[in-house]
Design an enzyme around this catalytic site. Structure first.
Site, PDB file in Angstrom:
ATOM      1  N   GLY A  16       9.479 -43.134  12.776  1.00  0.00           N
ATOM      2  CA  GLY A  16       8.989 -43.987  11.990  1.00  0.00           C
ATOM      3  C   GLY A  16       8.557 -43.417  10.581  1.00  0.00           C
ATOM      4  NE  ARG A  47      11.708 -50.481  19.311  1.00  0.00           N
ATOM      5  CZ  ARG A  47      11.592 -51.413  18.282  1.00  0.00           C
ATOM      6  NH1 ARG A  47      11.649 -52.719  18.818  1.00  0.00           N
ATOM      7  NH2 ARG A  47      11.736 -51.348  17.347  1.00  0.00           N
ATOM      8  CG  ASP A 178     -10.469 -43.595   5.918  1.00  0.00           C
ATOM      9  OD1 ASP A 178      -9.596 -43.395   5.028  1.00  0.00           O
ATOM     10  OD2 ASP A 178     -11.093 -44.649   5.694  1.00  0.00           O
ATOM     11  CG  HIS A 179      -4.875 -41.241   4.110  1.00  0.00           C
ATOM     12  ND1 HIS A 179      -4.608 -42.582   4.077  1.00  0.00           N
ATOM     13  CD2 HIS A 179      -4.762 -41.226   2.644  1.00  0.00           C
ATOM     14  CE1 HIS A 179      -4.392 -43.236   3.180  1.00  0.00           C
ATOM     15  NE2 HIS A 179      -4.365 -42.388   2.108  1.00  0.00           N
ATOM     16  CE  LYS A 183      -6.648 -39.630  -1.144  1.00  0.00           C
ATOM     17  NZ  LYS A 183      -5.067 -39.343  -1.647  1.00  0.00           N
ATOM     18  CD  GLU A 217      -2.739 -48.649  -3.659  1.00  0.00           C
ATOM     19  OE1 GLU A 217      -1.876 -47.938  -2.910  1.00  0.00           O
ATOM     20  OE2 GLU A 217      -3.441 -49.690  -3.484  1.00  0.00           O
ATOM     21  CG  HIS A 241      -8.911 -46.045   2.136  1.00  0.00           C
ATOM     22  ND1 HIS A 241      -8.521 -45.225   3.304  1.00  0.00           N
ATOM     23  CD2 HIS A 241      -7.631 -46.683   2.068  1.00  0.00           C
ATOM     24  CE1 HIS A 241      -7.301 -45.343   3.825  1.00  0.00           C
ATOM     25  NE2 HIS A 241      -6.919 -46.174   2.904  1.00  0.00           N
ATOM     26  CE  LYS A 341      -0.849 -52.234  -2.005  1.00  0.00           C
ATOM     27  NZ  LYS A 341      -0.481 -50.907  -2.209  1.00  0.00           N
ATOM     28  CE  LYS A 346      -0.572 -41.979  -6.497  1.00  0.00           C
ATOM     29  NZ  LYS A 346      -1.193 -43.093  -5.158  1.00  0.00           N
TER      30      LYS A 346
HETATM   31  P1  NAP Z   1       7.250 -47.835  10.816  1.00  0.00           P
HETATM   32  O1  NAP Z   1       7.971 -46.680   9.861  1.00  0.00           O
HETATM   33  O2  NAP Z   1       7.872 -49.172  10.915  1.00  0.00           O
HETATM   34  O3  NAP Z   1       7.475 -46.929  12.169  1.00  0.00           O
HETATM   35  C1  NAP Z   1       7.087 -47.632  13.524  1.00  0.00           C
HETATM   36  C2  NAP Z   1       7.475 -46.864  14.697  1.00  0.00           C
HETATM   37  O4  NAP Z   1       7.450 -47.672  15.822  1.00  0.00           O
HETATM   38  C3  NAP Z   1       9.219 -46.306  14.652  1.00  0.00           C
HETATM   39  O5  NAP Z   1       9.124 -45.160  14.878  1.00  0.00           O
HETATM   40  C4  NAP Z   1       9.571 -47.369  15.594  1.00  0.00           C
HETATM   41  O6  NAP Z   1      10.913 -46.840  16.054  1.00  0.00           O
HETATM   42  C5  NAP Z   1       8.652 -47.577  16.547  1.00  0.00           C
HETATM   43  N1  NAP Z   1       8.668 -48.615  17.293  1.00  0.00           N
HETATM   44  C6  NAP Z   1       8.448 -50.052  17.234  1.00  0.00           C
HETATM   45  N2  NAP Z   1       8.549 -50.745  18.146  1.00  0.00           N
HETATM   46  C7  NAP Z   1       8.532 -49.967  19.349  1.00  0.00           C
HETATM   47  C8  NAP Z   1       8.294 -50.219  20.669  1.00  0.00           C
HETATM   48  N3  NAP Z   1       8.355 -51.411  21.324  1.00  0.00           N
HETATM   49  N4  NAP Z   1       8.366 -48.991  21.490  1.00  0.00           N
HETATM   50  C9  NAP Z   1       8.211 -47.997  21.093  1.00  0.00           C
HETATM   51  N5  NAP Z   1       8.579 -47.493  19.744  1.00  0.00           N
HETATM   52  C10 NAP Z   1       8.422 -48.538  18.942  1.00  0.00           C
HETATM   53  O7  NAP Z   1       5.637 -47.622  10.617  1.00  0.00           O
HETATM   54  P2  NAP Z   1       4.828 -46.536   9.783  1.00  0.00           P
HETATM   55  O8  NAP Z   1       4.737 -46.683   8.551  1.00  0.00           O
HETATM   56  O9  NAP Z   1       5.319 -45.171  10.269  1.00  0.00           O
HETATM   57  O10 NAP Z   1       3.548 -46.705  10.253  1.00  0.00           O
HETATM   58  C11 NAP Z   1       2.915 -46.623  11.381  1.00  0.00           C
HETATM   59  C12 NAP Z   1       1.482 -46.751  11.471  1.00  0.00           C
HETATM   60  O11 NAP Z   1       0.859 -45.941  10.659  1.00  0.00           O
HETATM   61  C13 NAP Z   1       1.062 -48.123  11.277  1.00  0.00           C
HETATM   62  O12 NAP Z   1      -0.178 -48.465  12.012  1.00  0.00           O
HETATM   63  C14 NAP Z   1       0.662 -48.067   9.806  1.00  0.00           C
HETATM   64  O13 NAP Z   1      -0.335 -49.129   9.512  1.00  0.00           O
HETATM   65  C15 NAP Z   1      -0.009 -46.544   9.705  1.00  0.00           C
HETATM   66  N6  NAP Z   1       0.118 -46.109   8.513  1.00  0.00           N
HETATM   67  C16 NAP Z   1       1.273 -45.724   7.725  1.00  0.00           C
HETATM   68  C17 NAP Z   1       1.104 -44.803   6.691  1.00  0.00           C
HETATM   69  C18 NAP Z   1       2.325 -44.492   5.992  1.00  0.00           C
HETATM   70  O14 NAP Z   1       2.523 -43.639   4.987  1.00  0.00           O
HETATM   71  N7  NAP Z   1       3.792 -44.926   6.411  1.00  0.00           N
HETATM   72  C19 NAP Z   1       0.260 -44.854   5.832  1.00  0.00           C
HETATM   73  C20 NAP Z   1      -0.941 -45.129   6.441  1.00  0.00           C
HETATM   74  C21 NAP Z   1      -0.943 -45.596   7.726  1.00  0.00           C
HETATM   75  P3  NAP Z   1      11.995 -47.699  16.875  1.00  0.00           P
HETATM   76  O15 NAP Z   1      12.449 -48.641  15.824  1.00  0.00           O
HETATM   77  O16 NAP Z   1      13.080 -46.442  16.933  1.00  0.00           O
HETATM   78  O17 NAP Z   1      11.437 -48.040  18.195  1.00  0.00           O
END
Ligand code: NAP
Length: 494
Positions: A16, A47, A178-179, A183, A217, A241, A341, A346
């Site tokens: 992800g 997956r 909580d990133h 900071k 933002e 935050h 937003k 920002k």
């Molecule tokens: P994302 O890009 O949608 O990633 C989701 C991950 O889950 C993918 O690796 C996906 O891979 C996997 N996945 C989905 N369904 C699955 C299943 N049934 N079994 C196994 N793996 C599965 O999401 P993200 O942005 O990384 O966010 C992840 C978490 O971090 C969330 O809670 C989000 O709120 C939090 N977060 C993210 C950020 C950021 O900057 N991205 C910042 C703060 C918080 P496959 O499709 O290959 O299964």
């Protein structure tokens, strides 16, 4: 070089966005600094059917900008293993357990395991359950669970989620990330307060008139429309935050700078937040949603036109509010907070406004009020402080002018300071939970937030009500104007 840590990282959601953009680069930074060396391994799981080789290629691509040499990057990536896994499928945890044991032996990891849930929160409960039931928890080393936000969408759902997780992990094994707490300048709040008699002795309602927190933002919701439309700024930014920053600003000095003592103090603040009734919410909280606007020739469309957003959406993309902490230190001091937003710029900033001098001796000459002293803490993108003082203007007479004593970290220092995720991963390896949120903090925050949400749900808002590129609806300024104040950070005015 740091002291080497031994651990196995199991990253759920290893394909992800968060894993790619934040976790792999942060792990590499720890590797470069020697915290991770020979005795660590990472299992990425999701997956998608990836091979170890392909996974390592992806990891190397994500650390490209940080690498010293391809050999160094490849040596780091050789510690990474991939396992295709649907978190709902119990069988797969059995394979995961076998791989974990093999790696534990191969790298002599002393059975230390860090489970990172970089996935949608809807899976947190089932993963925690399976980790325990399928024997992934170890007997001798540590087991730590890192959970991403959001932790629930209200008190009830957060409680339920917590119960599910607590069935497998104890509170001191759970690291709710909580990133913001990673900071540099957020961590500096304690140094400014408790390292300076000048500041801490004035840190109360006798000398401070109000405190302002802005997390602004400039981007819109981008690709996160689907998630954001069910969340909104109040849940996405204020519950975690902003309330965490308020807690750090307002807490009593802990007896020691230790996680448990700091958390105790933060919890007391969050419990002392005045929970509003509907009428008080109407008076003290403003919500907004961005509309379209044209900036430098290009048109930005409004929130309701974003992908995966309801065209009639009532979701707020902006919140401003006035909070009160009903305790002895802060009685009567408003804490103004705002976040949104598509705002003008920002940036994150805290402004502490001090009360006016009891008598303005310069009024006769200047015929104007002395502006108050303001301590500003710049969190990002600039990191630093500024203290606004009144001094004599050069020349005849006794006219005054405000000056700013400013210290900002150099661009080089800021670039070299550890990234929030890097610091938090290291804290977790060290078993230091200072910069993670305890369940009691989460619970108190949701109780405060739920009251606002419930009041808002009863009344539709005439959205959109602020143009992209502004600092939110006019009512946000009025919130302070009514009390004789104004937002100190106004990008347009600079
Ligand atoms: P994302 O890009 O949608 O990633 C989701 C991950 O889950 C993918 O690796 C996906 O891979 C996997 N996945 C989905 N369904 C699955 C299943 N049934 N079994 C196994 N793996 C599965 O999401 P993200 O942005 O990384 O966010 C992840 C978490 O971090 C969330 O809670 C989000 O709120 C939090 N977060 C993210 C950020 C950021 O900057 N991205 C910042 C703060 C918080 P496959 O499709 O290959 O299964």
């Amino acid at each position: 070089m740091g002291e080497e840590k031994k651990a196995l990282f199991i990253i759920f959601g290893g394909t992800g966005d968060l894993a790619n953009r934040k976790l792999y680069p942060s792990l590499y930074r720890l590797y470069k600094k020697g915290y991770l060396k020979d005795h660590f391994a990472v299992i990425g799981t999701a997956r998608r059917e990836w091979s170890n080789d392909y996974y390592r290629e992806i990891v190397m691509k994500n650390i490209e900008e940080l690498t010293e040499s391809t050999e160094h990057a490849a040596a780091f990536a050789s510690h990474f293993y991939y396992q295709s896994h649907n978190v709902k499928d119990t069988e797969h945890y059995v394979n995961l357990e076998k791989l974990a044991c093999m790696l534990d032996e191969k790298y002599q990891l002393e059975q230390n395991r860090l489970f990172y849930l970089a996935m949608s929160p809807k899976f947190f409960g089932i993963i925690a359950k399976n980790i325990k039931e399928q024997n992934l928890l170890t007997e001798n080393g540590f087991d730590r669970l890192i959970i991403e936000k959001p932790f629930g969408h209200d008190y009830d759902s957060a409680y339920e989620l917590n119960e599910e997780i607590r069935a497998s992990f104890t509170e001191d094994q759970i690291y709710r990330i909580d990133h913001y707490l990673g900071k540099e300048m957020i961590q500096n709040i304690s140094a400014i307060r408790f390292g300076n008699q000048l500041i801490e002795s004035m840190w109360n309602n006798r000398y401070i008139s109000n405190i302002q927190v802005t997390l602004s933002e400039s981007l819109g919701v981008e690709e996160r429309g689907g998630y954001y439309d069910t969340s909104g700024a109040l849940r996405d930014m204020v519950q975690n935050h902003i309330l965490q920053v308020v807690a750090l600003l307002a807490m009593e000095p802990p007896t020691r700078l230790k996680d448990s003592e700091i958390r105790d103090e933060k919890i007391k603040v969050l419990r002392a937040l005045r929970v509003y009734n509907d009428e008080e919410v109407r008076k003290n909280f403003v919500r907004g949603q961005y509309g379209k606007s044209t900036i430098e020739g290009s048109t930005l469309h409004g929130y309701r036109k974003e992908a995966n957003v309801d065209p009639e959406s009532q979701t707020e993309t902006f919140v401003a509010g006035k909070l009160f902490i009903d305790n002895y230190r802060w009685a009567g001091v408003p804490f103004y907070v705002r976040t949104g937003k598509r705002l003008a710029e920002k940036g994150s900033q805290i402004d502490i406004e001090f009360k006016n001098v009891p008598l303005n001796l310069f009024q006769e000459e200047a015929e104007e009020d002395l502006p108050p002293n303001v301590l500003s803490i710049f969190i990002s993108p600039v990191e630093g402080f500024s203290l606004k003082l009144n001094t004599k203007k050069i020349g005849p007479g006794m006219r005054t002018e405000p000056i700013h004593l400013t210290h900002t970290h150099s661009a080089e220092m800021t670039a070299n300071s550890p990234e929030a995720y890097e610091k938090l991963l290291l804290d977790c390896l060290n078993g230091d939970a200072t910069n993670f949120t305890h369940w009691d903090e989460v619970a108190a925050s949701w109780i405060f937030i739920d009251a606002i949400r419930q009041a808002w749900n009863k009344v539709e808002c005439a959205f959109p009500n602020y143009p992209s590129g502004s600092m939110g609806p006019i009512e946000s300024d009025d919130l302070l104007k009514r009390d004789g104040f104004h937002w100190h950070w106004e990008p347009e005015a600079e």
